[in-house]
Structure formats: structure tokens, C-alpha cells
Design a protein around this motif. Structure first.
Motif, PDB file in Angstrom:
ATOM      1  N   PRO A 214       0.802  -1.231   0.000  1.00 52.38           N
ATOM      2  CA  PRO A 214       0.000   0.000   0.000  1.00 52.38           C
ATOM      3  C   PRO A 214       0.832   1.278   0.000  1.00 52.38           C
ATOM      4  CG  PRO A 214      -0.918  -1.596   1.531  1.00 52.38           C
ATOM      5  CD  PRO A 214       0.395  -2.165   1.066  1.00 52.38           C
ATOM      6  N   GLN A 215       2.100   1.205   0.486  1.00 52.06           N
ATOM      7  CA  GLN A 215       2.927   2.411   0.488  1.00 52.06           C
ATOM      8  C   GLN A 215       2.993   3.045  -0.898  1.00 52.06           C
ATOM      9  OE1 GLN A 215       7.513   3.940   1.236  1.00 52.06           O
ATOM     10  NE2 GLN A 215       7.069   1.797   1.516  1.00 52.06           N
ATOM     11  N   VAL A 218       0.081   5.224  -1.077  1.00 53.30           N
ATOM     12  CA  VAL A 218      -0.174   6.118   0.060  1.00 53.30           C
ATOM     13  C   VAL A 218       0.233   7.548  -0.284  1.00 53.30           C
ATOM     14  CG1 VAL A 218       0.526   6.731   2.406  1.00 53.30           C
ATOM     15  CG2 VAL A 218      -0.043   4.380   1.883  1.00 53.30           C
ATOM     16  N   ALA A 255      -4.074   2.180   1.601  1.00 49.41           N
ATOM     17  CA  ALA A 255      -3.462   3.508   1.489  1.00 49.41           C
ATOM     18  C   ALA A 255      -4.409   4.604   1.933  1.00 49.41           C
ATOM     19  CB  ALA A 255      -3.049   3.745   0.038  1.00 49.41           C
ATOM     20  N   TRP A 285      -2.969  -0.070   9.038  1.00 50.88           N
ATOM     21  CA  TRP A 285      -3.350   0.939   8.049  1.00 50.88           C
ATOM     22  C   TRP A 285      -4.605   1.702   8.462  1.00 50.88           C
ATOM     23  CZ3 TRP A 285       0.197   2.021   4.481  1.00 50.88           C
ATOM     24  CH2 TRP A 285       1.181   1.066   4.225  1.00 50.88           C
ATOM     25  N   LEU A 496       5.503   2.792   6.805  1.00 53.02           N
ATOM     26  CA  LEU A 496       4.910   2.481   5.508  1.00 53.02           C
ATOM     27  C   LEU A 496       5.417   1.182   4.893  1.00 53.02           C
ATOM     28  CD1 LEU A 496       5.188   6.122   4.147  1.00 53.02           C
ATOM     29  CD2 LEU A 496       3.075   4.972   4.811  1.00 53.02           C
TER      30      LEU A 496
END
Length: 667
Positions: A214-215, A218, A255, A285, A496
Motif C-alpha cells: 500500500p505504500q 499512500v 493507502a 493501516w 509504511l
């Protein structure tokens, strides 16, 4: 056998025993039963060609069962028993360090902590696959272990076609995914040819081995959300206690709540899949998880009153939330949607009023009925959004084809001009003019040592480079520079990293080249202990042609062409990329987008220095040139500035036309 021995072996010499699927994992939905009897035979025949004839009888029955049970042949029996994650580069058997780095990236894409449906080799988006089946994975890893610096591996939609003689300066891997003849690129064509085992949907960074969890999204979501609030907040107002409502907690959409926390607002992210919602909550998250609507309403009211920063993973359907918040008169400041509507009929979007399990059953057993429910749900969602927008909510399409599919469902979302929606895409309103047109986009890197210390050093190097660039940067890009400096300063604190030791940072061509050069020097000096892999999201300045997302702020008609992404991949390939990829399909769907990406291994060498300067310069400026030709004001500024700095760059510029000249023509 050791891990290295298993990689070198590829497809096992002895037929492994049949495996049972583990319980409790997040499984991909069963795909549509679309093949005829003869086509099912062909699909099995295609799958069996990976294996010796002596195994065919046993495997044919098993592959038929998979086809019936899942709509695809995944060859689960051949999934390796070793743990799937990004190991340090030294752990991979190889004759080429670049090949070892690619193996690391592949395993990161399939890490259960990173991948959405790892058993089915799907990284994110419901159908974004690294490979079609486990035999392809085994064969690809074997080829990479054998590869020399004068060979290139060619990948056809997950299938390793083979190692071909090439040159040291050539890419080590060429990847294509879903590259169909244009007349065979409708959604049912994907279902059919994927089931036959001859193509796949690579999404963007899934099929190009460049996903970092997901970073990766993000940062883009944070920039988008910060600027969405900047558009609506009054001077002196902060984001505390302000509401951001969205949906989707699948592969990349963890994210959204994280970006909301960084932005400093109240985020509600609805997700119908309890496993996905709980996974993102357990990974940190989202700060709380709620599955009761009454509790959600009370918690949001409390957070608004107390001006909290809060991220909520809500296990439920977002349509219910839009409608209930309307009745409760809970003001939504910013709204969007991140369900996988590029894949609306196969689990990318779940209709309201139907349980998750019942919906998955209906996908395969009654696809026409499921489609009707999805479109009815989209009409309801759009109607509720319209009511909130009338109260002042700023809603934007986050590039997942929400507006496109809602329009096809007959929702009331069309604007005055033909083909225009009443809501903007986030590229039209924010990322296009603020970032892409200036050359800023999602540059990323992975420390192949696996050491957090190397990532910390790379963060510091990037911060120092960005600060130095900012000192001489023009006023037009000072906000972008400042936002990204703040981002990289706080990246470690925001926790992250999922999977590989990776980082993302929005940078322009100058920033990318200078950061990469500083990395290369640090590797050469031993300050960073192992090579670094450079890459980017395909969601960038020049990697993607997508009229409903990345190129939605192109208004000269060329948003429906795909020249830029094709030139991007070809141009990167001979300027020094370690691997390149080109895909049909991506964030907005099969047949709706063409997108390309790259990976580049920095090893501290002089050759790497030369290649990074050439390739990164072209990778960005190809897109700026196209955007400037489309008459985008910010891109015209950026390309003229670059031509002043780079005498060898000569780009065709448009002559601008006075609007009243055309208005006075008798057309």
C-alpha cells in the motif's frame, strides 16, 4: 532441497503431491464460467504442456476441477513450500546480480503480507496477476537463476517464453501482459483468454514486478487528499474533524486510511470483505475497525465534535454509508471511491443488499443477475453522492472507473458536454496540473539488502538532494517540493514498509536523476551495502495512456491514443532499463488503458550512472513533451525549462490559437 536448489530446479523432476488450499486465506472470487466444452479441453491441453506426458492423466483431472471450482487453472499443486517474501539479494542463486534483484521483486509481489490473493498469484485489484499459474513462476525463477549478462528473458503474459541472446546494455527482462488485437479487448475477451491460459491482466505494478504494498499509493493518495482539502477549506481551517468517505481496502487501498491519518482528518473506508478489512486493520493501516452501522454513526459524530484524527475500517457496503450519512445529516467534506471497478463483474465491486459470500456465488452462477445488481447499486451510490454534493461535499473520481461504470449503469452523473462527467477525476483537478504536467510522479526504490539501515540511509540521501534542489527551484514547483520533503522526513515515522525495504517519493526528472546518482555513489562507496532497484508506479507522467485517469487532463483528443506509453517502454529499454513492461489494462480496466513500467538496478558502477541519467531523463520528459503538445500550460512551462537546461533536447511546441477565432467560424 535448499531454497537455492528449488529455484534452480524449476518445475520439479518428481510430481509433487496434491495440496489442499489453506483455510482462512483471502481467496480470489470464482471467475465466470465462459468457456465452451471444446475450449475447456483446450485450456487443459494448454496447461499440460508445462509437464511431462506421464503426469498428464492425473493432472488433467485436477486441472479440470480447478477450472470448474475457480474458473482458472492455477496449478496449486506446484506452489512451492518455501516462504514467499523478498529475501536479501545474496540469498538468490544467480549468474547476474540484476537477475537476482528481479527474483527478489517477484517474490515481494507474491508475499502474503503484500499480495491480495497470493494463492492465485494476484497482487492487487482483484485480478492483477504476476503469473497465470505456479508453473510459470517456477520456470521464470529457474530462467533468472541461469541468466547471464548477455541474455534477455521474454515474458508473454506471465509465460516465460525463454532466454534469448542479447547484449549487456539490453534489458534483462521484457514483460508484456494482455496485449490483445484491439477487436479482442472487451471484458469477456479477458475472461475467455485468461481462462484458456494465454493472457492475463497484469494491472500496473503487479505484472511488472514493481508493487511495494500500500505504500506505493499512500503518497499519491496523501497528495491528492491534502490538495482536495486545500480546495474546500477556508483560510485558517484545518483538516481535524473533517470527514473523508471512501471504500475499498483490498490490495492497495489500505493507502486511503493511512493517507487520511497523514492528512489529519476522519477517514471512513468501507470494505465488504471482512478478511481484507481485518488484514488492513491488523497491519496498522486503519486505527479502528467497526462492523455496525449505528456504532459507525456515533463514532463519527464523536470524532467530528472532538476534532479527532481517526481512520475507520468499516466492514460493510459503502452505499449504505452514503445513504445513512445523508439521513443523519453527517457532512462529508471529501468523498471518493476505490473499489476495483475496472473489474465490475468479477469481484471488483459488490452490490449493496447482498452478502459477500452470496455475491461471490452469484458471480459464477448468475453473472447476468449479478451485473444487474451491480448497476442498480451504482445508481443508488451515485444518487446518494449527488445529494451530499448538493450540501457541499467535494467528490472526485479516484481513477478506478467509478464514474465510467456508473455512467454505463445509467446513473445521473453526466455533465453538460457530451461524454463529460459532473465530477472531476483527481488527475483533472489535482495530480495532472499540479504534478504530472510538471514531471512529478511516483519514483520508488527498493534496498535489495533487506536491511532497514540501508533504507534509512537512502531516505536521508533523498532528503538532502531534495532540499538542495528546492533552493534553486522556481516558484511554480515550490509547493510540490515542500510537500515531498515533508513526506520523506516523516516516511519512517509513518511505518509504511510492508514486505521489501522500499520507499516512494514524488520527484521530477531532475530529482529522480540526482537521487539515483547519489544512491549509486553510496553503493560504490559501501555506505549502502547492496544494489538498489529503481522503479515507479505506472501511474505517472509518461508511463500510462488512460483517458479516464492518467491522461484525463489531456483535452486535444489524444487521450484515447496509446503512443506515449508504447514510446515510453521502447525508449526506456535502450536507454538502460534492467527490465521493462507494457500492459493492456490497469487501474481503470481491460481495454481502457495502456501502461508501461521499468525496473533499474543500481550497482555502484559507472555504467549504472550513465544509464540512470539517460533513462530517467527520457522516462519523464517523454510525458511532459506529449502533455505540452496537448497545450497544457504547466507542461509547456516544464518542457521549455528543460530545453533551456538541456541543449540536446528539442521538442515540438504548439502554436496557441485564440478561442474567439474559432467561435467566429461558420462551422
Amino acid at each position: 532441497m535448499t531454497f537455492k536448489d528449488q529455484i534452480i530446479q524449476g518445475v520439479p523432476e518428481q510430481l509433487p503431491g496434491k495440496k489442499t488450499y489453506p483455510k482462512g486465506v483471502n481467496r480470489a472470487p470464482k471467475r465466470k464460467d465462459i468457456l465452451t466444452k471444446e475450449e475447456k479441453k483446450l485450456a487443459i491441453r494448454n496447461a499440460l504442456r508445462y509437464f511431462p506426458k506421464a503426469w498428464h492423466k492425473e493432472l488433467s483431472e485436477e486441472f479440470l476441477s480447478e477450472l470448474k471450482d475457480f474458473g482458472r487453472i492455477y496449478m496449486y499443486r506446484f506452489k512451492p513450500d518455501y516462504k514467499m517474501y523478498a529475501r536479501p539479494i545474496e540469498d538468490y542463486p544467480s549468474k547476474s546480480r540484476k537477475a537476482a534483484a528481479i527474483m527478489l521483486m517477484i517474490q515481494n509481489n507474491l508475499d502474503p503480507a503484500v499480495a491480495q490473493h497470493p494463492e492465485e498469484l494476484i497482487t492487487y485489484g482483484g485480478n492483477g496477476a504476476v503469473f497465470q499459474n505456479w508453473a510459470q513462476y517456477l520456470l521464470c525463477m529457474k530462467y533468472l537463476s541461469q541468466m547471464t549478462e548477455e541474455q534477455t528473458l521474454h515474458m508473454y503474459s506471465g509465460h516465460p517464453m525463454g532466454l534469448f541472446p542479447s547484449d549487456k546494455k539490453a534489458p534483462r527482462v521484457i514483460v508484456t501482459n494482455g496485449m490483445m488485437i484491439p477487436n479482442y479487448s472487451k471484458p469477456d475477451d479477458l475472461e475467455k483468454y485468461n481462462a484458456l491460459g494465454v493472457t492475463q491482466y497484469g494491472q500496473m505494478t503487479a505484472g511488472s514486478f514493481m508493487y511495494i504494498g500500500p505504500q506505493g499509493i499512500v503518497h499519491g493518495t496523501t497528495i491528492t487528499l491534502m490538495n482536495a482539502f486545500r480546495k474546500i477549506l477556508k483560510e485558517g481551517e484545518t483538516t481535524k474533524g473533517k470527514v473523508f468517505l471512501t471504500s475499498g481496502l483490498g490490495g492497495m487501498s489500505g493507502a486511503q486510511p493511512k493517507a487520511g491519518d497523514i492528512t489529519g482528518c476522519i477517514t471512513i473506508c468501507a470494505e465488504v470483505n471482512e478478511k481484507a478489512a481485518r488484514k488492513r486493520y491488523e497491519q496498522g493501516w486503519a486505527s479502528v475497525i467497526i462492523d455496525d452501522m449505528d456504532e459507525l454513526v456515533e463514532r463519527v459524530k464523536e470524532a467530528k465534535e472532538n476534532l479527532e484524527v481517526l481512520s475507520i475500517a468499516f466492514h460493510g457496503n459503502v452505499v449504505d454509508v452514503w445513504e445513512r450519512f445523508d439521513k443523519e445529516n453527517i457532512f462529508i467534506h471529501v468523498g471518493s471511491d476505490q473499489t476495483s471497478l475496472h473489474n465490475p463483474w468479477s469481484g471488483g465491486y459488490y452490490p449493496v443488499g447482498l452478502s459477500f459470500d452470496d455475491a461471490n456465488k452469484m458471480i459464477s452462477e448468475d453473472p447476468d443477475g449479478f451485473k444487474k445488481l451491480v448497476q442498480e447499486s451504482l445508481r443508488r451510490q451515485a444518487s446518494a453522492i449527488n445529494r451530499h454534493a448538493a450540501k457541499g461535499t467535494y467528490f472526485f473520481d479516484y481513477g478506478n472507473a467509478f464514474l465510467l461504470e456508473a455512467s454505463r449503469a445509467g446513473a445521473d452523473i453526466m455533465g453538460e458536454k457530451e461524454g463529460e462527467f459532473i465530477y472531476p477525476t483527481y488527475v483533472q483537478d489535482i495530480l495532472g496540473p499540479m504534478c504530472f504536467d510538471y514531471g512529478f510522479g511516483p519514483f520508488r526504490w527498493v534496498c535489495t539488502s533487506g536491511n532497514a539501515e540501508d533504507l534509512d540511509k537512502s531516505d536521508q540521501i533523498a532528503l538532502e538532494v531534495m532540499r538542495k534542489i528546492q533552493e534553486g527551484a522556481p516558484k511554480e514547483i515550490q509547493l510540490q517540493m515542500n510537500d515531498n520533503i515533508i513526506w520523506i522526513k516523516n516516511a519512517k515515522k509513518n511505518k509504511l514498509v510492508v514486505g521489501s525495504q522500499a520507499r516512494i517519493l514524488y520527484a521530477d526528472a531532475e530529482g529522480r536523476a540526482k537521487i539515483a546518482s547519489a544512491f549509486n555513489d553510496a553503493i560504490a562507496d559501501g555506505k549502502i551495502s547492496a544494489p538498489i532497484v529503481l522503479g515507479r508506479d505506472h501511474h505517472d507522467v509518461s508511463g500510462t495512456d488512460s483517458p479516464f485517469r492518467e491522461t484525463s487532463n489531456i483535452y486535444d483528443g489524444s487521450q484515447f491514443t496509446a503512443d506515449m506509453s508504447i514510446h515510453n517502454v521502447i525508449g526506456d529499454s535502450f536507454r538502460g532499463a534492467t527490465w521493462v513492461s507494457i500492459h493492456n489494462g490497469g487501474g481503470v480496466g481491460w481495454g481502457e488503458v495502456s501502461n508501461g513500467g521499468f525496473g533499474m538496478v543500481l550497482d555502484g558502477s559507472q555504467q549504472a550512472e550513465k544509464q540512470l541519467r539517460s533513462m530517467l531523463f527520457y522516462d519523464v520528459n517523454n510525458g511532459i513533451a506529449r502533455r505540452s503538445w496537448a497545450r497544457n500550460k504547466e507542461a509547456l512551462f516544464a518542457i521549455k525549462r528543460e530545453m533551456d537546461r538541456s541543449p540536446d533536447l528539442k521538442v515540438t511546441l504548439p502554436n496557441l490559437v485564440e478561442e474567439n477565432l474559432l467561435d467566429n467560424l461558420d462551422i
